[in-house]
Design a protein around this motif. Structure first.
Motif, PDB file in Angstrom:
ATOM      1  N   LYS A  35       0.761  -1.267  -0.176  1.00 27.02           N
ATOM      2  CA  LYS A  35       0.073  -0.050  -0.008  1.00 27.02           C
ATOM      3  C   LYS A  35       0.904   1.144  -0.137  1.00 27.02           C
ATOM      4  O   LYS A  35       0.590   2.159  -0.611  1.00 27.02           O
ATOM      5  N   GLN A  36       2.035   1.284   0.788  1.00 28.72           N
ATOM      6  CA  GLN A  36       2.783   2.315   0.874  1.00 28.72           C
ATOM      7  C   GLN A  36       3.621   2.542  -0.314  1.00 28.72           C
ATOM      8  O   GLN A  36       3.691   3.863  -1.020  1.00 28.72           O
ATOM      9  N   PHE A  37       3.931   1.542  -1.284  1.00 32.74           N
ATOM     10  CA  PHE A  37       4.550   1.571  -2.354  1.00 32.74           C
ATOM     11  C   PHE A  37       3.729   2.328  -3.396  1.00 32.74           C
ATOM     12  O   PHE A  37       4.124   3.119  -4.307  1.00 32.74           O
ATOM     13  N   ALA A  38       2.263   1.735  -3.458  1.00 31.11           N
ATOM     14  CA  ALA A  38       1.395   2.712  -4.426  1.00 31.11           C
ATOM     15  C   ALA A  38       1.104   4.071  -3.967  1.00 31.11           C
ATOM     16  O   ALA A  38       1.107   4.803  -5.079  1.00 31.11           O
ATOM     17  N   ARG A  39       1.133   4.269  -2.700  1.00 31.63           N
ATOM     18  CA  ARG A  39       0.928   5.546  -2.367  1.00 31.63           C
ATOM     19  C   ARG A  39       2.007   6.602  -2.780  1.00 31.63           C
ATOM     20  O   ARG A  39       1.943   7.561  -2.958  1.00 31.63           O
ATOM     21  N   GLY A  40       3.179   5.978  -2.843  1.00 30.48           N
ATOM     22  CA  GLY A  40       4.548   7.015  -3.038  1.00 30.48           C
ATOM     23  C   GLY A  40       5.032   7.161  -4.242  1.00 30.48           C
ATOM     24  O   GLY A  40       5.833   7.613  -4.576  1.00 30.48           O
ATOM     25  N   LEU A  41       4.270   6.292  -5.470  1.00 30.78           N
ATOM     26  CA  LEU A  41       4.666   6.259  -6.713  1.00 30.78           C
ATOM     27  C   LEU A  41       4.216   7.828  -7.181  1.00 30.78           C
ATOM     28  O   LEU A  41       3.269   8.533  -6.764  1.00 30.78           O
ATOM     29  N   ASN A  42       5.144   8.349  -8.194  1.00 30.81           N
ATOM     30  CA  ASN A  42       4.882   9.625  -8.693  1.00 30.81           C
ATOM     31  C   ASN A  42       3.792   9.723  -9.642  1.00 30.81           C
ATOM     32  O   ASN A  42       3.118  10.628  -9.669  1.00 30.81           O
ATOM     33  N   ASN A  43       3.402   8.411 -10.496  1.00 33.54           N
ATOM     34  CA  ASN A  43       2.353   8.474 -11.255  1.00 33.54           C
ATOM     35  C   ASN A  43       1.112   8.006 -10.494  1.00 33.54           C
ATOM     36  O   ASN A  43       0.953   6.930  -9.945  1.00 33.54           O
ATOM     37  N   ASP A  44       0.052   8.808 -10.625  1.00 33.88           N
ATOM     38  CA  ASP A  44      -1.377   8.681 -10.105  1.00 33.88           C
ATOM     39  C   ASP A  44      -1.860   7.248 -11.046  1.00 33.88           C
ATOM     40  O   ASP A  44      -2.619   6.575  -9.936  1.00 33.88           O
ATOM     41  N   ARG A  45      -1.768   7.148 -11.982  1.00 31.43           N
ATOM     42  CA  ARG A  45      -2.264   5.955 -12.754  1.00 31.43           C
ATOM     43  C   ARG A  45      -1.666   4.670 -12.231  1.00 31.43           C
ATOM     44  O   ARG A  45      -2.500   3.712 -12.025  1.00 31.43           O
TER      45      ARG A  45
ATOM     46  N   ILE B 131       6.783  -1.459 -13.290  1.00 31.59           N
ATOM     47  CA  ILE B 131       7.528  -1.342 -14.234  1.00 31.59           C
ATOM     48  C   ILE B 131       6.990  -1.619 -15.638  1.00 31.59           C
ATOM     49  O   ILE B 131       7.178  -1.065 -16.729  1.00 31.59           O
ATOM     50  N   GLU B 132       6.366  -2.786 -15.775  1.00 27.85           N
ATOM     51  CA  GLU B 132       5.893  -3.243 -16.952  1.00 27.85           C
ATOM     52  C   GLU B 132       4.709  -2.167 -17.318  1.00 27.85           C
ATOM     53  O   GLU B 132       4.649  -1.716 -18.653  1.00 27.85           O
ATOM     54  N   GLU B 133       3.997  -1.659 -16.681  1.00 24.33           N
ATOM     55  CA  GLU B 133       2.912  -0.304 -16.855  1.00 24.33           C
ATOM     56  C   GLU B 133       3.570   0.739 -17.398  1.00 24.33           C
ATOM     57  O   GLU B 133       3.219   1.449 -18.209  1.00 24.33           O
ATOM     58  N   GLU B 134       4.698   0.956 -16.890  1.00 21.67           N
ATOM     59  CA  GLU B 134       5.388   2.158 -17.149  1.00 21.67           C
ATOM     60  C   GLU B 134       6.071   2.197 -18.542  1.00 21.67           C
ATOM     61  O   GLU B 134       5.918   3.251 -19.131  1.00 21.67           O
ATOM     62  N   ASN B 135       6.730   0.987 -18.534  1.00 18.81           N
ATOM     63  CA  ASN B 135       7.383   0.749 -19.809  1.00 18.81           C
ATOM     64  C   ASN B 135       6.185   0.841 -21.233  1.00 18.81           C
ATOM     65  O   ASN B 135       6.641   1.347 -22.319  1.00 18.81           O
ATOM     66  N   GLU B 136       5.179   0.044 -21.064  1.00 16.29           N
ATOM     67  CA  GLU B 136       4.217   0.273 -21.732  1.00 16.29           C
ATOM     68  C   GLU B 136       3.611   1.599 -22.088  1.00 16.29           C
ATOM     69  O   GLU B 136       3.322   2.014 -23.128  1.00 16.29           O
ATOM     70  N   ARG B 137       3.494   2.452 -21.112  1.00 17.77           N
ATOM     71  CA  ARG B 137       2.951   3.859 -21.222  1.00 17.77           C
ATOM     72  C   ARG B 137       3.880   4.724 -22.083  1.00 17.77           C
ATOM     73  O   ARG B 137       3.746   5.380 -22.878  1.00 17.77           O
ATOM     74  N   LEU B 138       5.222   4.473 -21.820  1.00 15.80           N
ATOM     75  CA  LEU B 138       6.229   5.068 -22.504  1.00 15.80           C
ATOM     76  C   LEU B 138       6.427   4.607 -23.948  1.00 15.80           C
ATOM     77  O   LEU B 138       6.433   5.598 -24.870  1.00 15.80           O
ATOM     78  N   SER B 139       6.201   3.458 -24.158  1.00 17.51           N
ATOM     79  CA  SER B 139       6.334   2.993 -25.570  1.00 17.51           C
ATOM     80  C   SER B 139       5.058   3.588 -26.492  1.00 17.51           C
ATOM     81  O   SER B 139       5.233   4.070 -27.540  1.00 17.51           O
TER      82      SER B 139
END
Length: 270
Positions: free
Chosen positions: A142-152, A173-181
């Motif tokens: 939960k804290q990991f999700a709360r501390g991420l810079n990206n709200d999505r 990491i997979e979601e971030e790589n997909e977003r960047l692509s």
């Protein structure tokens, strides 16, 4: 069971300093070597650790002799490892944010803090550690999700039923790589469309062709007609472009051939 080997011991046990990771590495090596070492060689291992693997400050905190390896490791944990309050570690975990770090670096920090929190709360009891570990790991997710810079990404991790920190890190990491692509592909399409709009007159309905020095261009509605001219030079050094089609009003190139209905445009050299 194996006998005590000095070369193995030298490569297995690091020299203790004030770093916590080195002390933990020494404890792990002792616990491993204890399982493969003969019981009659345990005093040799204890004496080797006390004489060669401890710093001068660590020797002052420990006894000069121990009856068992368990007593030695217990005093090392008690006197050499720093005592951290679980409330302090919990406060660090709750304040942890990604900031300028990557997702992997931030996830490793969350994982380290929740493990230290579990160890501090367990107080050396294995049963307590096994009970507290899954509870603290859910809190860490939960804290990991709360501390991420990206709200999505935070929303994705929160909505999914994830119970392990490592799984949450992998998904983020997979979601971030997909977003960047997808962003890079969108930018490429926009650039390609702008290039097509700018340089292709078939797409731009208001496009009108330019006039070139070595050719005449005539624009009739949607049809573009280009006529090449034949270049010839006069005795005076002037350049003439002769065309059989009259697109502009110009001087007659040759008075003797005026009956051929030919018109030339006169251009002076630069």
């Amino acid at each position: 069971m194996a006998a005590f080997d000095l070369k193995t011991a030298l490569s297995l046990f690091p020299i203790v300093n004030r770093e916590e990771d080195i002390i933990k590495s020494l404890l792990d090596g002792i616990e491993f070597y204890k399982t493969v070492l003969r019981s009659e060689d345990h005093p040799l291992l204890i004496n080797f650790i006390l004489k060669t693997r401890l710093s001068s400050g660590a020797k002052l905190k420990l006894k000069t002799n121990y009856d068992s390896i368990s007593d030695l490791t217990g005093d090392i944990k008690k006197f050499l490892l720093p005592n951290k309050s679980y409330t302090f570690i919990l406060a660090q975990l709750q304040k942890c944010r990604q900031g300028n770090r990557t997702i992997l670096e931030f996830g490793d920090e969350i994982e380290r803090l929740f493990i230290e929190l579990t160890i501090a709360q367990a107080g050396g009891l294995n049963t307590a550690y096994e009970i507290l570990l899954p509870i603290n790991e859910k809190t860490a997710v939960k804290q990991f999700a709360r501390g991420l810079n990206n709200d999505r990404l935070s929303m994705i991790i929160t909505c999914r039923e994830i119970s392990q920190v490592r799984e949450a890190i992998t998904i983020a990491i997979e979601e971030e790589n997909e977003r960047l692509s997808l962003n890079s592909e969108t930018c490429y399409r926009i650039q390609s469309r702008n290039y097509y709009t700018k340089y292709n007159h078939a797409y731009n309905k208001n496009y009108k062709p330019r006039f070139f020095n070595k050719g005449q261009v005539r624009y009739n509605g949607s049809n573009v007609q280009t006529q090449r001219n034949q270049q010839m030079h006069s005795k005076e050094g002037r350049a003439f472009f002769r065309s059989k089609r009259i697109n502009y009003v110009g001087e007659t190139a040759d008075n003797n051939n005026s009956e051929e209905n030919e018109t030339s445009l006169e251009f002076f050299r630069e």
